[in-house]
Design a protein around this motif. Sequence first.
Motif, PDB file in Angstrom:
ATOM      1  N   ASN A  39       0.796  -1.235   0.000  1.00 18.78           N
ATOM      2  CA  ASN A  39       0.000   0.000   0.000  1.00 18.78           C
ATOM      3  C   ASN A  39       0.825   1.281   0.000  1.00 18.78           C
ATOM      4  OD1 ASN A  39      -2.577  -1.244  -0.007  1.00 18.78           O
ATOM      5  ND2 ASN A  39      -2.245  -1.785   2.157  1.00 18.78           N
ATOM      6  N   VAL A  40       1.983   1.229  -0.653  1.00 21.39           N
ATOM      7  CA  VAL A  40       2.778   2.454  -0.817  1.00 21.39           C
ATOM      8  C   VAL A  40       2.312   3.131  -2.104  1.00 21.39           C
ATOM      9  CG1 VAL A  40       5.110   3.374  -1.204  1.00 21.39           C
ATOM     10  CG2 VAL A  40       4.750   1.496   0.419  1.00 21.39           C
ATOM     11  N   THR A  41       2.081   4.444  -2.037  1.00 23.06           N
ATOM     12  CA  THR A  41       1.652   5.223  -3.206  1.00 23.06           C
ATOM     13  C   THR A  41       2.599   5.007  -4.388  1.00 23.06           C
ATOM     14  OG1 THR A  41       1.071   6.882  -1.571  1.00 23.06           O
ATOM     15  CG2 THR A  41       0.912   7.552  -3.864  1.00 23.06           C
ATOM     16  N   SER A  42       2.046   4.892  -5.590  1.00 25.41           N
ATOM     17  CA  SER A  42       2.872   4.721  -6.788  1.00 25.41           C
ATOM     18  C   SER A  42       3.607   6.014  -7.105  1.00 25.41           C
ATOM     19  CB  SER A  42       1.991   4.350  -7.977  1.00 25.41           C
ATOM     20  OG  SER A  42       1.215   5.482  -8.335  1.00 25.41           O
ATOM     21  N   LEU A  43       4.609   5.937  -7.988  1.00 19.48           N
ATOM     22  CA  LEU A  43       5.343   7.144  -8.387  1.00 19.48           C
ATOM     23  C   LEU A  43       4.378   8.186  -8.941  1.00 19.48           C
ATOM     24  CD1 LEU A  43       7.816   8.843  -8.989  1.00 19.48           C
ATOM     25  CD2 LEU A  43       8.166   7.538 -11.088  1.00 19.48           C
ATOM     26  N   GLU A  44       3.454   7.736  -9.812  1.00 22.59           N
ATOM     27  CA  GLU A  44       2.520   8.687 -10.423  1.00 22.59           C
ATOM     28  C   GLU A  44       1.630   9.327  -9.344  1.00 22.59           C
ATOM     29  OE1 GLU A  44       3.251   5.638 -11.657  1.00 22.59           O
ATOM     30  OE2 GLU A  44       4.600   6.589 -13.111  1.00 22.59           O
ATOM     31  N   GLY A  45       1.233   8.550  -8.345  1.00 21.48           N
ATOM     32  CA  GLY A  45       0.468   9.105  -7.226  1.00 21.48           C
ATOM     33  C   GLY A  45       1.279  10.133  -6.449  1.00 21.48           C
ATOM     34  N   MET A  46       2.578   9.853  -6.303  1.00 22.61           N
ATOM     35  CA  MET A  46       3.439  10.795  -5.572  1.00 22.61           C
ATOM     36  C   MET A  46       3.615  12.095  -6.360  1.00 22.61           C
ATOM     37  SD  MET A  46       6.480   8.681  -3.742  1.00 22.61           S
ATOM     38  CE  MET A  46       6.177   7.056  -3.023  1.00 22.61           C
ATOM     39  N   ILE A  47       3.722  11.973  -7.700  1.00 24.47           N
ATOM     40  CA  ILE A  47       3.869  13.182  -8.527  1.00 24.47           C
ATOM     41  C   ILE A  47       2.615  14.055  -8.371  1.00 24.47           C
ATOM     42  CG2 ILE A  47       4.099  14.059 -10.898  1.00 24.47           C
ATOM     43  CD1 ILE A  47       5.727  11.523 -11.564  1.00 24.47           C
ATOM     44  N   ASP A  48       1.445  13.417  -8.413  1.00 23.10           N
ATOM     45  CA  ASP A  48       0.195  14.166  -8.215  1.00 23.10           C
ATOM     46  C   ASP A  48       0.168  14.825  -6.837  1.00 23.10           C
ATOM     47  OD1 ASP A  48      -0.644  13.413 -10.695  1.00 23.10           O
ATOM     48  OD2 ASP A  48      -1.998  11.834 -10.014  1.00 23.10           O
ATOM     49  N   LEU A  49       0.554  14.071  -5.824  1.00 20.26           N
ATOM     50  CA  LEU A  49       0.567  14.598  -4.460  1.00 20.26           C
ATOM     51  C   LEU A  49       1.510  15.797  -4.360  1.00 20.26           C
ATOM     52  CD1 LEU A  49      -0.263  14.319  -1.470  1.00 20.26           C
ATOM     53  CD2 LEU A  49       1.611  12.684  -1.179  1.00 20.26           C
ATOM     54  N   ALA A  50       2.665  15.678  -5.001  1.00 17.25           N
ATOM     55  CA  ALA A  50       3.642  16.783  -4.972  1.00 17.25           C
ATOM     56  C   ALA A  50       3.018  18.047  -5.559  1.00 17.25           C
ATOM     57  CB  ALA A  50       4.907  16.388  -5.743  1.00 17.25           C
ATOM     58  N   ARG A  51       2.302  17.884  -6.678  1.00 19.01           N
ATOM     59  CA  ARG A  51       1.633  19.041  -7.282  1.00 19.01           C
ATOM     60  C   ARG A  51       0.621  19.661  -6.326  1.00 19.01           C
ATOM     61  NH1 ARG A  51       2.308  19.724 -12.710  1.00 19.01           N
ATOM     62  NH2 ARG A  51       3.094  17.946 -13.892  1.00 19.01           N
ATOM     63  N   GLU A  52      -0.171  18.786  -5.697  1.00 20.11           N
ATOM     64  CA  GLU A  52      -1.193  19.281  -4.763  1.00 20.11           C
ATOM     65  C   GLU A  52      -0.561  20.033  -3.589  1.00 20.11           C
ATOM     66  OE1 GLU A  52      -3.758  16.012  -3.544  1.00 20.11           O
ATOM     67  OE2 GLU A  52      -3.938  15.457  -5.662  1.00 20.11           O
ATOM     68  N   LEU A  53       0.616  19.563  -3.164  1.00 23.97           N
ATOM     69  CA  LEU A  53       1.287  20.189  -2.023  1.00 23.97           C
ATOM     70  C   LEU A  53       2.078  21.428  -2.445  1.00 23.97           C
ATOM     71  CD1 LEU A  53       2.576  16.951  -0.242  1.00 23.97           C
ATOM     72  CD2 LEU A  53       0.886  18.545   0.690  1.00 23.97           C
ATOM     73  N   GLY A  54       2.002  21.786  -3.721  1.00 25.81           N
ATOM     74  CA  GLY A  54       2.665  23.010  -4.162  1.00 25.81           C
ATOM     75  C   GLY A  54       4.152  22.872  -4.426  1.00 25.81           C
ATOM     76  N   VAL A  55       4.633  21.639  -4.596  1.00 24.59           N
ATOM     77  CA  VAL A  55       6.046  21.439  -4.931  1.00 24.59           C
ATOM     78  C   VAL A  55       6.297  22.003  -6.333  1.00 24.59           C
ATOM     79  CG1 VAL A  55       7.805  19.689  -5.460  1.00 24.59           C
ATOM     80  CG2 VAL A  55       6.281  19.389  -3.483  1.00 24.59           C
ATOM     81  N   ARG A  56       7.300  22.867  -6.448  1.00 28.68           N
ATOM     82  CA  ARG A  56       7.653  23.424  -7.766  1.00 28.68           C
ATOM     83  C   ARG A  56       8.469  22.407  -8.540  1.00 28.68           C
ATOM     84  NH1 ARG A  56      11.101  28.540  -7.059  1.00 28.68           N
ATOM     85  NH2 ARG A  56      11.216  28.429  -9.325  1.00 28.68           N
ATOM     86  N   MET A  57       8.081  22.136  -9.791  1.00 27.39           N
ATOM     87  CA  MET A  57       8.871  21.222 -10.626  1.00 27.39           C
ATOM     88  C   MET A  57       9.419  22.007 -11.795  1.00 27.39           C
ATOM     89  SD  MET A  57       6.677  17.748 -10.517  1.00 27.39           S
ATOM     90  CE  MET A  57       5.461  17.535  -9.203  1.00 27.39           C
ATOM     91  N   ILE A  58      10.740  21.999 -11.915  1.00 25.11           N
ATOM     92  CA  ILE A  58      11.428  22.830 -12.900  1.00 25.11           C
ATOM     93  C   ILE A  58      12.209  21.931 -13.857  1.00 25.11           C
ATOM     94  CG2 ILE A  58      13.138  24.675 -13.187  1.00 25.11           C
ATOM     95  CD1 ILE A  58      12.405  25.139 -10.008  1.00 25.11           C
TER      96      ILE A  58
END
Lengths: 189, 189, 189
Positions: free
Chosen positions: B129-148
């Motif tokens: 039950n560990v979030t997938s990479l794609e789930g983590m990328i979505d979560l990062a966006r929701e948390l306001g992580v800047r991706m450059i």
Amino acid sequence: MEPSTIPEILGRPGTEERLAALEARVAGLEERSAEDRVALVVFSGDLDRVLAAFVIATGAAAMGQQVSMFFTFWGLSVLKKSTDLQGKSFFQKAMAVMSPGSSESLPVSKMNYFGVGAKMLRTMMKQRNVTSLEGMIDLARELGVRMIACEMSRDVMGIKPSELQDGLECGGVATFLADSLKSRTALFI
Amino acid sequence: MEPSTIPEILGRPGTEERLAALEARVAGLEERSAEDRVALVVFSGDLDRVLAAFVIATGAAAMGQQVSMFFTFWGLSVLKKSTDLQGKSFFQKAMAVMSPGSSESLPVSKMNYFGVGAKMLRTMMKQRNVTSLEGMIDLARELGVRMIACEMSRDVMGIKPSELQDGLECGGVATFLADSLKSRTALFI
Amino acid sequence: MEPSTIPEILGRPGTEERLAALEARVAGLEERSAEDRVALVVFSGDLDRVLAAFVIATGAAAMGQQVSMFFTFWGLSVLKKSTDLQGKSFFQKAMAVMSPGSSESLPVSKMNYFGVGAKMLRTMMKQRNVTSLEGMIDLARELGVRMIACEMSRDVMGIKPSELQDGLECGGVATFLADSLKSRTALFI
């Protein structure tokens, strides 16, 4: 009337106000300033990279820094003392069988040639009287370096606490960040 | 005569001078002190390392840090959504064809065995039950992580903005350094 | 009686005491605060990672940071100008022969295909007018970037000072830590 209130009457902050403001700002800076601390993520399970991690960790500890090493993913192999396949899923078993069983069987990241490279590096270190990886791990313990096994990696790979060395801490990413955010140097190795 | 000028006559700095000096020094410290900020270079395009980057990024964002992830070189594969060979040079085409087309086809850094290792790791994560990479990328966006996305790598590899996910920033090494020099923790992954 | 001593009589610290306390705390913060400094460990000898190290190093130097690059293990290959097998042990000879002889023969970390990948990357950089690795090394020197060769790695691998480029410093882990503990950003590459 206190002397420090005189300038207030003249319309600019008095000594008392400026002192209080400075005290608050200095307290804020102190709370946020880095401690004498070094935090390392040991992600790699390659002998050469793990050696670099322990050289830095023991060096920093010898220089009076609080050092924590956070072992995750392939880096967990460094902390293994045995392999127990019981209770592991098929993939966990496959990964356990293909991964090094302890620090003594770590490969080198380049020119490993099925372990020849790692043996060669260990021999070269011995010939120049450089402490072995196992000696460095012991030294790190003596110097009070905290070694933390990543819980999530342990869980995903199905590594039991009984397969790891004694006296380790367990923790998640919050454990690492709590240290690294207060550290002078943090490295991902 | 203001009270704070009395010691000056006695030949040592008065309260006013000491306050002004302290205020200047504290302002200097505040300007140079780290912000609540974490900066990550994602150089690697290996599933295992990229997962570590997103675990740290989302963890730090959840702990209230401003997080920026700077994707360069192989790390750009994480941000790809499609491959468009038109207008690419011969070498750019070759590199595009041999590189993963999106986050879903990233290899693992060890024991990949033509993709089996990556599938195995994803299955093991799902089973625990560990979030997938794609789930983590979505979560990062929701948390306001800047991706450059690194402009220089994009340019050298000939990757067009249309091949990358939407809503990304572009920037060079100065963009990364502007963040990392003000950050509490900066890692090269 | 000096005005600042009045509150003392009233039982709380006077202006003089608070000023002295603040001065001590600010001096403590100043001593511990990071300098305008960036410290890099170049552990890898892969062309792609070494390029990233030099892009960051020269970028930081151009932004006014004092930059030191600490070359260790495979990273020492970047600094080699020649190979002299005389006086080397059997393993040291083997490692010298199998390692790149200079920055010009570094492999890429992925898709190297016996050097084709490295040549391809160099050509792609040239086509986009990106400075070559050798150009970046020269630029780093001009910008005053300190380049330090790791003594322990040199000793283990038996690399003589005469095999390395001129004008380098030598140092151990303490040299790196002295810089990194005072730096704003430290990376392990």
